[in-house]
Design a protein around this motif. Structure first.
Motif, PDB file in Angstrom:
ATOM      1  N   ASN A 164      32.074 -57.064  52.155  1.00  0.00           N
ATOM      2  CA  ASN A 164      31.328 -55.931  51.579  1.00  0.00           C
ATOM      3  C   ASN A 164      29.888 -56.406  51.389  1.00  0.00           C
ATOM      4  OD1 ASN A 164      33.425 -56.813  48.990  1.00  0.00           O
ATOM      5  ND2 ASN A 164      31.231 -57.142  48.710  1.00  0.00           N
ATOM      6  N   TRP A 215      35.324 -43.618  54.039  1.00  0.00           N
ATOM      7  CA  TRP A 215      35.372 -44.587  52.956  1.00  0.00           C
ATOM      8  C   TRP A 215      35.792 -43.875  51.674  1.00  0.00           C
ATOM      9  CZ3 TRP A 215      31.746 -44.530  56.741  1.00  0.00           C
ATOM     10  CH2 TRP A 215      31.553 -45.717  57.467  1.00  0.00           C
ATOM     11  N   PRO A 256      33.976 -51.144  49.821  1.00  0.00           N
ATOM     12  CA  PRO A 256      32.782 -51.742  49.225  1.00  0.00           C
ATOM     13  C   PRO A 256      33.098 -52.873  48.248  1.00  0.00           C
ATOM     14  CG  PRO A 256      33.309 -49.750  48.039  1.00  0.00           C
ATOM     15  CD  PRO A 256      34.358 -49.893  49.124  1.00  0.00           C
ATOM     16  N   LYS A 277      27.289 -53.854  46.484  1.00  0.00           N
ATOM     17  CA  LYS A 277      28.746 -53.922  46.347  1.00  0.00           C
ATOM     18  C   LYS A 277      29.256 -52.880  45.351  1.00  0.00           C
ATOM     19  CE  LYS A 277      32.362 -57.027  44.602  1.00  0.00           C
ATOM     20  NZ  LYS A 277      32.676 -58.374  44.087  1.00  0.00           N
ATOM     21  N   GLY A 307      26.599 -51.066  50.332  1.00  0.00           N
ATOM     22  CA  GLY A 307      27.911 -51.442  49.831  1.00  0.00           C
ATOM     23  C   GLY A 307      28.887 -51.849  50.909  1.00  0.00           C
ATOM     24  N   HIS A 308      28.692 -51.321  52.145  1.00  0.00           N
ATOM     25  CA  HIS A 308      29.705 -51.579  53.167  1.00  0.00           C
ATOM     26  C   HIS A 308      29.176 -51.932  54.549  1.00  0.00           C
ATOM     27  CE1 HIS A 308      29.012 -47.462  54.644  1.00  0.00           C
ATOM     28  NE2 HIS A 308      29.083 -47.071  53.379  1.00  0.00           N
TER      29      HIS A 308
END
Length: 441
Positions: free
Chosen positions: A283, A372, A72, A299, A306-307
């Motif tokens: 990200n 993640w 992220p 982010k 975030g990803h």
């Protein structure tokens, strides 16, 4: 007469052979935006930002809806795309900062996609952001890139090219060599020049843009930083929200212009039908500015915002146009994919999977769990289900992304056995990726 005809025939066969060889070795270009949100491109629904060139790339190729950055934040995703491995495995699970981690970087013992593809007969170039090591030993020139111009930190002033700690940070190879110009335009200029100089041989070109990461500056903005600058990430000239949004819009649109210049150059040189381009962001958009298209988070979080990022693949004549791809893909998957297209030898220790058959034939990817991790937070994806651990003591959160892409309805209590099994897989993965890491945390 017979000898003349024979000579013409042999020349024709030789020419065809060269063309066939060229087709067997497609040029590879990877373009990466920095901190650009899932909803920041017009092809992903933005009505505020105009990105005709990236829209065209998507229309002429594949637009991905479930493409994810490995991390992220910046450095982890870049380590993953370069190595084809989970970033935790190679010791870059957090941001390599200018202030605190000048001795930390991607170890040269790790094979990058640039090194792997060079073995397949490619010339390699990189222009833009590195961010996986400050010391010269970590420089792209020592990690498989024949040519490099750009900056090694997390961001630089777009005009003076000074990093967050007040150091000059614009490199030509492994030497500081500043040049005048707006960083986005410089990255495009050097990328186009590389294509023109290497048009007669197979090349790999990595274009990790600075845009639209802060500092938020347009082409006509004043430089904010000078050598010795010590104001952290704060900008001297405060902007209103409207001004910030307008500058951000310009930054994305200037990057899009650069993508258009690359595509135009390929077509002018008749290389477009023999070039594969991947585009993605590293990200999601930050909390401050940008759009994640209605996804939760931003982010540095493990929420989808975030990803989950915008991404596309373009290869005229090989990849069919107007495709929407819903496969769950991570940036680390690009390493084995481009190596297959290049005819290179696949390393045995990659975490990423080869997407070639999926891209060219629509063949479904095999089911796999995806993971993640960032600053103590972890997440696992199994099919439509995603489990998030906000810290080691927090209750796990479970979401069905097919029904709840906004991650607003925690269903952990309804699926205790699934939660238990996913937690076990998450623990196994964590133990595995940190077992041989240089950054056990």
């Amino acid at each position: 007469m017979i000898n003349k005809l024979l000579s013409i025939f042999l020349v024709a066969i030789s020419t065809l052979g060269c063309k066939a060889q060229k087709q067997d070795k497609p040029n590879i270009i990877i373009i990466m935006a920095d901190d650009m949100g899932y909803g920041d491109l017009s092809t992903y629904g933005s009505t505020l930002i105009n990105t005709p060139n990236l829209d065209k790339m998507a229309a002429e190729g594949i637009k991905f809806t479930d493409f994810h950055a490995n991390g992220p934040v910046c450095s982890p995703t870049r380590a993953a795309i370069l190595t084809g491995k989970y970033q935790q495995r190679v010791g870059i699970d957090g941001v390599v900062t200018a202030k605190h981690h000048r001795d930390k970087g991607l170890e040269t013992s790790e094979q990058t996609f640039a090194e792997a593809i060079k073995d397949a007969g490619y010339v390699t170039g990189m222009f833009g952001k590195w961010h996986v090591g400050y010391k010269t030993e970590f420089n792209p020139i020592n990690q498989g890139f024949d040519e490099y111009i750009g900056y090694v930190s997390g961001n630089v002033d777009y005009h003076s090219h000074i990093d967050q700690e007040g150091f000059e940070d614009w490199w030509d190879g492994d030497k500081i060599k500043n040049e005048e110009g707006y960083s986005t335009d410089l990255i495009t200029k050097h990328s186009v020049d590389f294509i023109k100089r290497h048009k007669d041989e197979p090349f790999l070109l990595y274009i990790p843009h600075e845009a639209p990461h802060g500092p938020f500056q347009g082409r006509k903005s004043a430089a904010e930083r000078e050598i010795g600058w010590k104001n952290g990430s704060k900008q001297k000239n405060k902007m209103t929200e409207e001004e910030l949004n307008n500058i951000y819009k310009e930054m994305v649109e200037v990057m899009d212009e650069g993508v258009g210049e690359v595509m135009k150059t390929l077509k002018e040189l008749k290389l477009d039908k023999n070039t594969l381009i991947f585009f993605c962001s590293d990200n999601g958009a930050s909390r401050k500015v940008g759009s994640n298209g209605g996804l939760r988070g931003y982010k540095s979080t493990l929420w989808e915002g975030g990803h989950r990022v915008s991404a596309m693949a373009w290869y005229p004549g090989r990849i069919q146009p107007n495709q929407i791809n819903n496969e769950t893909i991570l940036t680390m998957d690009l390493f084995p994919t481009i190596l297959d297209f290049a005819g290179g030898k696949q390393p045995e220790n990659l975490d990423g999977v080869n997407l070639k058959s999926n891209l060219l034939e629509g063949k479904a990817l095999e089911k796999r769990d995806l993971f993640w991790g960032y600053t103590g937070r972890k997440a696992i994806r199994q099919g439509d289900y995603k489990l998030i651990l906000r810290n080691k003591d927090a209750e796990p959160l479970l979401f069905n992304l097919k029904k709840d892409l906004s991650e607003s309805n925690n269903i952990a209590n309804k699926h205790p056995e699934l939660v238990k099994s996913m937690l076990k897989e998450l623990e196994t993965w964590s133990d595995d990726v940190y077992s041989n890491s240089n950054n056990k945390q």
